[in-house]
Design a protein around this motif. Structure first.
Motif, PDB file in Angstrom:
ATOM      1  N   SER A 397       0.828  -1.201   0.000  1.00 50.19           N
ATOM      2  CA  SER A 397       0.000   0.000   0.000  1.00 50.19           C
ATOM      3  C   SER A 397       0.862   1.250   0.000  1.00 50.19           C
ATOM      4  O   SER A 397       0.454   2.316   0.412  1.00 50.19           O
ATOM      5  CB  SER A 397      -0.929   0.004   1.221  1.00 50.19           C
ATOM      6  OG  SER A 397      -0.182  -0.150   2.401  1.00 50.19           O
ATOM      7  N   GLY A 398       2.102   1.083  -0.433  1.00 50.59           N
ATOM      8  CA  GLY A 398       2.988   2.240  -0.469  1.00 50.59           C
ATOM      9  C   GLY A 398       2.639   3.174  -1.602  1.00 50.59           C
ATOM     10  O   GLY A 398       1.879   2.863  -2.477  1.00 50.59           O
ATOM     11  N   GLY A 399       3.195   4.356  -1.631  1.00 52.71           N
ATOM     12  CA  GLY A 399       2.885   5.301  -2.691  1.00 52.71           C
ATOM     13  C   GLY A 399       4.146   5.969  -3.190  1.00 52.71           C
ATOM     14  O   GLY A 399       5.240   5.768  -2.666  1.00 52.71           O
ATOM     15  N   PRO A 433       5.191   8.525   1.834  1.00 50.89           N
ATOM     16  CA  PRO A 433       5.123   7.112   1.444  1.00 50.89           C
ATOM     17  C   PRO A 433       4.981   6.158   2.627  1.00 50.89           C
ATOM     18  O   PRO A 433       4.241   5.184   2.552  1.00 50.89           O
ATOM     19  CB  PRO A 433       6.450   6.886   0.708  1.00 50.89           C
ATOM     20  CG  PRO A 433       6.853   8.237   0.230  1.00 50.89           C
ATOM     21  CD  PRO A 433       6.384   9.197   1.272  1.00 50.89           C
ATOM     22  N   ALA A 435       3.606   6.650   5.612  1.00 51.34           N
ATOM     23  CA  ALA A 435       2.249   6.703   6.164  1.00 51.34           C
ATOM     24  C   ALA A 435       1.266   6.002   5.249  1.00 51.34           C
ATOM     25  O   ALA A 435       0.363   5.292   5.707  1.00 51.34           O
ATOM     26  CB  ALA A 435       1.828   8.155   6.388  1.00 51.34           C
ATOM     27  N   ARG A 436       1.438   6.181   3.933  1.00 52.12           N
ATOM     28  CA  ARG A 436       0.537   5.517   2.986  1.00 52.12           C
ATOM     29  C   ARG A 436       0.712   4.008   3.016  1.00 52.12           C
ATOM     30  O   ARG A 436      -0.201   3.256   2.670  1.00 52.12           O
ATOM     31  CB  ARG A 436       0.765   6.062   1.570  1.00 52.12           C
ATOM     32  CG  ARG A 436       0.244   7.490   1.384  1.00 52.12           C
ATOM     33  CD  ARG A 436       0.223   7.886  -0.085  1.00 52.12           C
ATOM     34  NE  ARG A 436       1.568   8.070  -0.616  1.00 52.12           N
ATOM     35  CZ  ARG A 436       2.226   9.221  -0.589  1.00 52.12           C
ATOM     36  NH1 ARG A 436       1.668  10.288  -0.014  1.00 52.12           N
ATOM     37  NH2 ARG A 436       3.433   9.334  -1.100  1.00 52.12           N
ATOM     38  N   ALA A 437       1.895   3.572   3.429  1.00 54.41           N
ATOM     39  CA  ALA A 437       2.143   2.133   3.531  1.00 54.41           C
ATOM     40  C   ALA A 437       1.639   1.562   4.849  1.00 54.41           C
ATOM     41  O   ALA A 437       1.649   0.345   5.037  1.00 54.41           O
ATOM     42  CB  ALA A 437       3.639   1.850   3.394  1.00 54.41           C
ATOM     43  N   GLY A 438       1.193   2.407   5.769  1.00 49.06           N
ATOM     44  CA  GLY A 438       0.626   1.924   7.020  1.00 49.06           C
ATOM     45  C   GLY A 438       1.505   2.096   8.238  1.00 49.06           C
ATOM     46  O   GLY A 438       1.137   1.660   9.334  1.00 49.06           O
ATOM     47  N   GLN A 440       3.003   3.867  11.426  1.00 54.23           N
ATOM     48  CA  GLN A 440       2.346   4.778  12.347  1.00 54.23           C
ATOM     49  C   GLN A 440       3.337   5.340  13.358  1.00 54.23           C
ATOM     50  O   GLN A 440       4.357   4.711  13.668  1.00 54.23           O
ATOM     51  CB  GLN A 440       1.220   4.070  13.102  1.00 54.23           C
ATOM     52  CG  GLN A 440       0.151   3.457  12.222  1.00 54.23           C
ATOM     53  CD  GLN A 440      -0.836   2.645  13.019  1.00 54.23           C
ATOM     54  OE1 GLN A 440      -0.828   2.652  14.256  1.00 54.23           O
ATOM     55  NE2 GLN A 440      -1.701   1.920  12.317  1.00 54.23           N
ATOM     56  N   VAL A 485       7.641  -0.033   1.461  1.00 58.38           N
ATOM     57  CA  VAL A 485       7.391   1.381   1.214  1.00 58.38           C
ATOM     58  C   VAL A 485       8.002   1.762  -0.133  1.00 58.38           C
ATOM     59  O   VAL A 485       9.216   1.670  -0.324  1.00 58.38           O
ATOM     60  CB  VAL A 485       8.011   2.274   2.327  1.00 58.38           C
ATOM     61  CG1 VAL A 485       7.717   3.744   2.048  1.00 58.38           C
ATOM     62  CG2 VAL A 485       7.458   1.865   3.688  1.00 58.38           C
TER      63      VAL A 485
END
Length: 488
Positions: A397-399, A433, A435-438, A440, A485
């Protein structure tokens, strides 16, 4: 969602007002013949071989008598807090609930009778029957009905929840039995049929093809399922999946559905796995499985790029149980297991299925990928009944982005003791990236691309050299997991 196939006998039939759709199912397939045109400019197509349908009636006549219907009765504890037939949002609900509370203690439970049905098949003339473990779970009484309409009280010799296999015995002799095959000889696209009792309709026959082999499901990591498009429904659980040679190759167990009914995707337990479990249960009353002592997750393209793998295959080790078989063998977090005894591990779900079918104490040789190079490690497997190996999964789920997006600082001695780690960096904030990958805030960064995280400068250097993505090993609430990521 994946749904087990046994259910109560109650059947609700919905009639379509618009009419009945006919001719649904398998038809006779023949190869297409191109008709030669009388014009000389058009060449006749090569005539292909004739493809014929198997004779399902012959298979059913031969194997059907050994398929049984299983009826299970038991009890289920239900709370007396609720008011049957009344919506909890109804204004009168609390009034009646308080009134009931004056009649007896709150939180009291009562036992409600339950009834369910499934299928099974006879594998020994002296009354040994195989079925699913979930068919007979919590059963107080199990009744087996044969195709000749005789009924017997059955004894559950044992069941194995990890593979969903149960073995029953009835007091009978000279019974018809099925012929057992092997999933090794089963081909994708091959015709198969199921015999069972969907919705209580005994001796129902349905047919289809093998859609895939070696499917791993999230809740059944010990079983490499056979996927088919054979129509199976509640009540088919425990029934046989039979090939065109009349051999049982699987036990129908689950369906994938969004509606609660059959939607073209069903799963069967390979008969090779089932027989191995059956033999153990008949001999000892239980089944044992080996364990490696690792938590693994899927290798996606981002991980493959991070670890410089040629393709996204294998099982990525996210945690190694301290003192377990993998730890004693030298397996490390960040290793990617590619093969076990020469058998390829394509997805992370392949590993528990391969290991779980071994006997505790067996030695296996694993081909792993570590720090950009192939290595071999030999491990002596432990017993899964001592402690269950867990499997974690993680989607990419990275960006995009040129930076990692993390605010890091070294852990204080007290924080290391609380997290029970020797090193690592505390993630104070996550953005971009990461945070977009999850990732925290509050996570502990333990490693990047398999290298222990020692300083913020080190992380910057790794990220600067990375091409497309990096793999972060983080710890959150005591659990470790790799997070890919994408930074390129």
């Amino acid at each position: 969602m994946n749904t087990r196939l046994s259910s109560p006998r109650t059947l609700v039939i919905a009639m379509a007002a618009a009419g009945v759709i006919g001719a649904v199912g398998a038809g006779a397939y023949t190869s297409a013949h191109a008709l030669a045109s009388p014009a000389p400019a058009v060449a006749a197509a090569t005539t292909g071989p004739l493809v014929t349908m198997p004779d399902f009636s012959t298979i059913t006549e031969r194997e059907g008598p050994a398929v049984v219907n299983i009826t299970v009765t038991g009890t289920m504890k239900t709370s007396m807090e609720g008011i049957p037939g009344m919506d909890p949002d109804d204004p009168m609900f609390q009034f009646f609930r308080q009134f009931r509370g004056q009649m007896g203690p709150r939180g009291q439970q009562r036992e409600t009778p339950t009834r369910g049905e499934g299928s099974g098949f006879i594998v020994s003339p002296d009354g040994i029957i195989m079925t699913n473990a979930h068919v007979v779970k919590d059963a107080k009484e199990v009744t087996v009905k044969l195709t000749d309409r005789r009924e017997f009280r059955a004894k559950v010799l044992g069941s194995d929840a990890k593979t969903d296999i149960a073995v029953l015995r009835i007091d009978a002799r000279n019974l018809p039995t099925v012929a057992l095959g092997s999933v090794k000889n089963l081909k994708v696209g091959e015709w198969v049929l199921a015999i069972g009792s969907p919705f209580g309709f005994e001796n129902t026959v349905t047919a289809g093809v093998v859609s895939a082999k070696g499917r791993s499901l999230p809740d059944d990591s010990y079983v490499p399922f056979i996927q088919t498009d054979v129509a199976v429904n509640p009540g088919n659980s425990g029934g046989p999946l039979i090939n065109t040679r009349g051999e049982v190759v699987g036990i129908n167990s689950q369906i994938y559905t969004r509606s609660g009914g059959y939607q073209g995707v069903s799963f069967a337990i390979p008969i090779d796995v089932a027989v191995q479990v059956k033999d153990q249960i008949v001999a000892t009353g239980k089944a044992s499985h080996a364990r490696l002592g690792v938590a693994v997750q899927e290798v996606n393209q981002a991980f493959a790029d991070s670890f410089k793998l040629d393709k996204p295959e294998g099982a990525l080790v996210s945690n190694v149980e301290k003192g377990g078989p993998a730890d004693q063998a030298g397996l490390r977090t960040g290793d990617v297991i590619r093969k076990v005894d020469g058998q390829p591990i394509v997805s992370s779900g392949d590993l528990p299925a391969v290991i779980g079918q071994q006997k505790p104490g067996t030695k296996v040789t694993m081909e792993i990928w570590r720090q950009g190079a192939r290595q071999e490690i030999t491990a002596k497997l432990g017993n899964a009944n001592d402690k269950t190996t867990t499997v974690a999964s993680n989607d990419d789920s990275g960006g995009p982005g040129g930076k990692l997006g993390l605010a890091l600082r070294p852990l204080q001695p007290q924080e290391k003791r609380e997290a029970q780690v020797d090193g690592g960096l505390l993630i104070e904030d996550a953005g971009g990236p990461a945070a977009r990958a999850g990732v925290q805030a509050g996570d502990v960064l333990l490693a990047i691309n398999g290298t222990p995280a020692k300083s913020v400068e080190q992380i910057r250097e790794v990220v600067a050299k990375a091409d497309k993505s990096v793999a972060l090993l983080i710890q959150r609430d005591g659990d470790k997991i790799f997070v890919p990521v994408r930074i390129g």
